[in-house]
Design a protein around this motif. Structure first.
Motif, PDB file in Angstrom:
ATOM      1  N   THR A 177     -13.480 -14.678  -9.468  1.00  0.00           N
ATOM      2  CA  THR A 177     -12.796 -13.726 -10.529  1.00  0.00           C
ATOM      3  C   THR A 177     -13.711 -12.875 -10.726  1.00  0.00           C
ATOM      4  OG1 THR A 177     -13.674 -15.056 -12.296  1.00  0.00           O
ATOM      5  CG2 THR A 177     -11.404 -15.582 -11.560  1.00  0.00           C
ATOM      6  N   SER A 178     -13.347 -11.585 -11.396  1.00  0.00           N
ATOM      7  CA  SER A 178     -13.985 -10.717 -12.065  1.00  0.00           C
ATOM      8  C   SER A 178     -13.382 -10.513 -13.532  1.00  0.00           C
ATOM      9  CB  SER A 178     -14.300  -9.449 -11.396  1.00  0.00           C
ATOM     10  OG  SER A 178     -14.846  -8.396 -12.227  1.00  0.00           O
ATOM     11  N   ALA A 179     -13.880 -10.909 -14.475  1.00  0.00           N
ATOM     12  CA  ALA A 179     -13.582 -10.741 -15.776  1.00  0.00           C
ATOM     13  C   ALA A 179     -13.473  -8.937 -15.961  1.00  0.00           C
ATOM     14  CB  ALA A 179     -14.254 -11.367 -16.802  1.00  0.00           C
ATOM     15  N   GLY A 224     -19.230 -24.367 -18.781  1.00  0.00           N
ATOM     16  CA  GLY A 224     -20.344 -23.605 -17.880  1.00  0.00           C
ATOM     17  C   GLY A 224     -21.428 -22.979 -18.677  1.00  0.00           C
ATOM     18  N   GLU A 225     -22.353 -22.883 -17.681  1.00  0.00           N
ATOM     19  CA  GLU A 225     -23.700 -22.250 -18.036  1.00  0.00           C
ATOM     20  C   GLU A 225     -23.470 -21.219 -19.107  1.00  0.00           C
ATOM     21  OE1 GLU A 225     -27.395 -22.616 -15.604  1.00  0.00           O
ATOM     22  OE2 GLU A 225     -26.759 -20.446 -15.644  1.00  0.00           O
ATOM     23  N   ALA A 226     -24.464 -20.893 -20.097  1.00  0.00           N
ATOM     24  CA  ALA A 226     -24.242 -19.722 -20.896  1.00  0.00           C
ATOM     25  C   ALA A 226     -24.310 -18.433 -20.021  1.00  0.00           C
ATOM     26  CB  ALA A 226     -25.509 -19.692 -21.974  1.00  0.00           C
ATOM     27  N   ALA A 227     -23.783 -17.400 -20.597  1.00  0.00           N
ATOM     28  CA  ALA A 227     -23.400 -16.095 -19.820  1.00  0.00           C
ATOM     29  C   ALA A 227     -22.974 -15.955 -18.558  1.00  0.00           C
ATOM     30  CB  ALA A 227     -25.031 -15.644 -19.883  1.00  0.00           C
ATOM     31  N   VAL A 228     -22.074 -16.900 -18.065  1.00  0.00           N
ATOM     32  CA  VAL A 228     -21.551 -16.641 -16.883  1.00  0.00           C
ATOM     33  C   VAL A 228     -20.129 -15.993 -16.805  1.00  0.00           C
ATOM     34  CG1 VAL A 228     -22.442 -18.985 -15.656  1.00  0.00           C
ATOM     35  CG2 VAL A 228     -20.365 -18.928 -16.984  1.00  0.00           C
ATOM     36  N   GLY A 229     -19.754 -15.711 -18.261  1.00  0.00           N
ATOM     37  CA  GLY A 229     -18.683 -14.874 -18.458  1.00  0.00           C
ATOM     38  C   GLY A 229     -17.469 -16.035 -18.878  1.00  0.00           C
ATOM     39  N   LYS A 230     -17.630 -17.263 -19.226  1.00  0.00           N
ATOM     40  CA  LYS A 230     -16.503 -17.814 -19.621  1.00  0.00           C
ATOM     41  C   LYS A 230     -15.528 -17.189 -20.772  1.00  0.00           C
ATOM     42  CE  LYS A 230     -19.140 -21.114 -21.362  1.00  0.00           C
ATOM     43  NZ  LYS A 230     -20.357 -20.432 -20.889  1.00  0.00           N
ATOM     44  N   SER A 231     -16.213 -16.474 -21.933  1.00  0.00           N
ATOM     45  CA  SER A 231     -15.494 -15.697 -22.855  1.00  0.00           C
ATOM     46  C   SER A 231     -14.716 -14.426 -22.222  1.00  0.00           C
ATOM     47  CB  SER A 231     -16.473 -15.558 -24.045  1.00  0.00           C
ATOM     48  OG  SER A 231     -16.916 -16.868 -24.747  1.00  0.00           O
ATOM     49  N   SER A 232     -15.464 -14.094 -21.476  1.00  0.00           N
ATOM     50  CA  SER A 232     -14.906 -12.608 -20.875  1.00  0.00           C
ATOM     51  C   SER A 232     -13.898 -12.928 -20.078  1.00  0.00           C
ATOM     52  CB  SER A 232     -15.881 -12.036 -20.068  1.00  0.00           C
ATOM     53  OG  SER A 232     -17.172 -11.638 -20.987  1.00  0.00           O
ATOM     54  N   PHE A 257     -12.198  -6.204 -21.710  1.00  0.00           N
ATOM     55  CA  PHE A 257     -13.390  -6.606 -21.305  1.00  0.00           C
ATOM     56  C   PHE A 257     -14.476  -5.911 -22.026  1.00  0.00           C
ATOM     57  CE2 PHE A 257     -17.347  -5.661 -18.726  1.00  0.00           C
ATOM     58  CZ  PHE A 257     -17.782  -7.032 -18.360  1.00  0.00           C
ATOM     59  N   GLN A 258     -15.601  -6.599 -22.413  1.00  0.00           N
ATOM     60  CA  GLN A 258     -16.744  -6.269 -23.345  1.00  0.00           C
ATOM     61  C   GLN A 258     -17.974  -6.171 -22.370  1.00  0.00           C
ATOM     62  OE1 GLN A 258     -16.407  -8.138 -26.960  1.00  0.00           O
ATOM     63  NE2 GLN A 258     -14.744  -7.014 -27.633  1.00  0.00           N
ATOM     64  N   GLU A 259     -18.569  -4.991 -22.184  1.00  0.00           N
ATOM     65  CA  GLU A 259     -19.800  -5.139 -21.468  1.00  0.00           C
ATOM     66  C   GLU A 259     -20.993  -5.787 -22.297  1.00  0.00           C
ATOM     67  OE1 GLU A 259     -21.028  -4.448 -18.079  1.00  0.00           O
ATOM     68  OE2 GLU A 259     -19.457  -2.970 -18.573  1.00  0.00           O
ATOM     69  N   TYR A 260     -21.022  -5.897 -23.640  1.00  0.00           N
ATOM     70  CA  TYR A 260     -22.008  -6.693 -24.305  1.00  0.00           C
ATOM     71  C   TYR A 260     -21.429  -7.481 -25.407  1.00  0.00           C
ATOM     72  CZ  TYR A 260     -24.873  -2.869 -22.514  1.00  0.00           C
ATOM     73  OH  TYR A 260     -25.347  -1.986 -21.762  1.00  0.00           O
ATOM     74  N   LYS A 261     -20.924  -8.809 -24.721  1.00  0.00           N
ATOM     75  CA  LYS A 261     -20.068  -9.576 -25.403  1.00  0.00           C
ATOM     76  C   LYS A 261     -21.098 -10.664 -26.173  1.00  0.00           C
ATOM     77  CE  LYS A 261     -16.080 -12.074 -25.526  1.00  0.00           C
ATOM     78  NZ  LYS A 261     -16.220 -12.096 -27.132  1.00  0.00           N
ATOM     79  N   GLU A 262     -20.850 -10.482 -27.405  1.00  0.00           N
ATOM     80  CA  GLU A 262     -21.898 -11.565 -28.225  1.00  0.00           C
ATOM     81  C   GLU A 262     -21.645 -13.088 -27.876  1.00  0.00           C
ATOM     82  OE1 GLU A 262     -17.902 -11.708 -30.195  1.00  0.00           O
ATOM     83  OE2 GLU A 262     -19.151 -10.296 -29.359  1.00  0.00           O
ATOM     84  N   PRO A 263     -22.856 -13.849 -27.512  1.00  0.00           N
ATOM     85  CA  PRO A 263     -22.680 -15.336 -27.294  1.00  0.00           C
ATOM     86  C   PRO A 263     -21.735 -16.052 -28.186  1.00  0.00           C
ATOM     87  CG  PRO A 263     -24.820 -14.549 -27.410  1.00  0.00           C
ATOM     88  CD  PRO A 263     -24.219 -13.540 -28.016  1.00  0.00           C
ATOM     89  N   THR A 264     -21.007 -17.181 -27.691  1.00  0.00           N
ATOM     90  CA  THR A 264     -20.210 -17.939 -28.602  1.00  0.00           C
ATOM     91  C   THR A 264     -20.768 -18.883 -29.064  1.00  0.00           C
ATOM     92  OG1 THR A 264     -18.829 -17.895 -26.720  1.00  0.00           O
ATOM     93  CG2 THR A 264     -18.057 -19.416 -28.280  1.00  0.00           C
ATOM     94  N   ILE A 265     -20.584 -19.201 -30.372  1.00  0.00           N
ATOM     95  CA  ILE A 265     -21.335 -20.364 -31.368  1.00  0.00           C
ATOM     96  C   ILE A 265     -20.392 -21.416 -31.396  1.00  0.00           C
ATOM     97  CG2 ILE A 265     -22.472 -20.662 -33.507  1.00  0.00           C
ATOM     98  CD1 ILE A 265     -23.739 -18.439 -31.866  1.00  0.00           C
TER      99      ILE A 265
END
Ligand code: GDP
Ligand code: MG
Length: 197
Positions: free
Chosen positions: A175-177, A13-21, A31-39
């Protein structure tokens, strides 16, 4: 005691949609309000206990950025399940999700189980409740309620996404992470569809 069935699952999925969350919520109930982007991609595991079997998900959480796109086939190639995430307040992320679904249906294993997930439900839920409330009071007293202060509005209706998921043979969830709503269901419903060994 049953031996867990190992199931490879990939998130796209697109960046920042909340996959990692979504994964963080499922694996650590956090849950983290400021999650660092996945590399590149992150790897996590989590078990899902059903009545008749235990599924151990081996989760590949991919980065959404375009520069990592060429790596994706490596992660979905022999995945038994895929979770394609979009943000319900972003129509471009829904278009992106559709293009991932198309790619999976062409290139991934033919029996891959695909779940479409509209995330960030919490952003619109308050304002949607508010709208219902405003409808109710509208004929009564227009001035009784002030405007909702929400700045986010839904871009993709539940009906539109549901219809697309049905015609494309996908599981579908919102969903809501952040609040955890719907997250466990995504993985449980996928687990239920995994054939017995
Ligand atoms: P990814 O790039 O798809 O892995 O997205 P992340 O999981 O890194 O999340 C991107 C941003 O969205 C972060 O600031 C998260 O805190 C936020 N976020 C993720 N899921 C939700 C959600 O369900 N609700 C809200 N309000 N924010 C979310
Ligand atoms: Mg990520």
């Amino acid at each position: 005691n049953q031996k867990p069935v190992q199931v490879k699952l990939v998130l796209l999925g697109e960046a920042a949609v909340g996959k990692s969350s979504v994964v963080l919520r499922f694996v650590q109930n956090d849950f983290q309000e400021y999650k660092e982007p996945t590399i590149g991609a992150a790897f996590l595991t989590q078990k899902c206990r059903l009545e008749d079997k235990v599924i151990k998900f081996e989760i590949w959480d991919t980065a959404g950025q375009e520069r990592f796109r060429s790596l994706a086939p490596m992660y979905y190639r022999n995945a038994l399940s895929a979770v394609v995430v979009y943000d319900i307040t972003s129509s471009s992320s829904f278009d992106k999700a559709k293009s991932w679904v198309k790619e999976l249906q062409r290139q991934a294993s033919p029996n891959v189980i695909i779940a479409l997930v509209g995330n960030k439900l919490d952003l619109v839920e308050k304002s949607e409740e508010n709208e219902d409330y405003l409808d109710d009071v509208a004929s009564f007293d227009q001035n009784a309620v002030s405007e909702p202060s929400q700045t986010h509005s839904r871009a993709i209706s539940r009906d539109e996404a549901q219809a697309y998921a049905e015609e494309s043979n996908l599981l579908f969830f919102e969903t809501s992470a952040k609040t955890s709503e719907g997250v466990v269901e995504v993985f449980t419903e996928i687990a239920k569809k995994i054939p017995h060994e």
